[in-house]
Design an enzyme around this catalytic site. Structure first.
Site, mmCIF file in Angstrom:
data_model
loop_
_atom_site.group_PDB
_atom_site.id
_atom_site.type_symbol
_atom_site.label_atom_id
_atom_site.label_comp_id
_atom_site.label_asym_id
_atom_site.label_seq_id
_atom_site.Cartn_x
_atom_site.Cartn_y
_atom_site.Cartn_z
ATOM 1 C CB ALA A 1 -0.911 0.012 1.220
ATOM 2 C CG ASP A 2 0.274 4.152 -3.139
ATOM 3 O OD1 ASP A 2 -0.877 4.218 -2.637
ATOM 4 O OD2 ASP A 2 0.458 4.205 -4.367
ATOM 5 C CB SER A 3 0.343 8.046 0.790
ATOM 6 O OG SER A 3 0.556 8.553 -0.510
ATOM 7 C CG ASP B 1 -2.791 1.583 -2.573
ATOM 8 O OD1 ASP B 1 -3.685 1.687 -3.426
ATOM 9 O OD2 ASP B 1 -1.627 1.205 -2.833
ATOM 10 C CB THR B 2 -2.821 4.414 3.542
ATOM 11 O OG1 THR B 2 -1.722 3.520 3.351
ATOM 12 C CG2 THR B 2 -3.145 4.502 5.015
#
Length: 138
Positions: free
Chosen positions: A92-94, A96-97
């Protein structure tokens, strides 16, 4: 000595206590219930002698968060996701978060402040925050 922060308790052991604790083999995580409060995570740091007891979210909340994370990140059925799973380790990248947090807000009927959302690194962090927000809402 004990210190309490948020939903966890950390205790330091004396040398004698630490030696006794080191005799326990393969102790990683356990659970404890005290006066109706469930402490689902007990960890011993053998290097420092610290015993950390964390009051964590209900297993069903953690499981639901795991499902949402798997769905949001389009993870395969074989990918294991647990309370200790870090979003970054799952890919997860930012963005996705942010999408995971939005999914959690929708599923649980809560609103997560931006500051709180930035402190979420693991599935357990998210589940603990959800239960905290739900209890404050009630």
């Amino acid at each position: 000595m004990a210190s309490i922060t948020g939903s966890s308790v950390t205790m330091s052991c004396s040398l004698k206590q630490n030696q006794a604790l080191n005799r326990v083999s393969n102790l990683k995580t356990s659970s404890l219930s005290f006066k109706g409060i469930s402490f689902s995570s007990i960890r011993l740091n053998r290097a420092t002698g610290h015993l950390t007891i964390t009051c964590a979210a209900k297993p069903e909340t953690v499981n639901k968060v795991c499902e949402i994370v798997k769905k949001q990140l389009a993870l395969s059925g074989e990918t294991e996701v647990s309370g200790e799973s870090k979003f970054a380790a799952l890919g997860a990248d930012s963005l996705d978060t942010v999408e995971i947090v939005m999914g959690l807000e929708e599923e649980f009927g809560i609103s997560v402040e931006e500051d709180s959302a930035q402190s979420i690194a693991t599935v357990q962090d998210a589940a603990d925050l959800i239960e905290d927000l739900i209890s404050k809402k009630a």
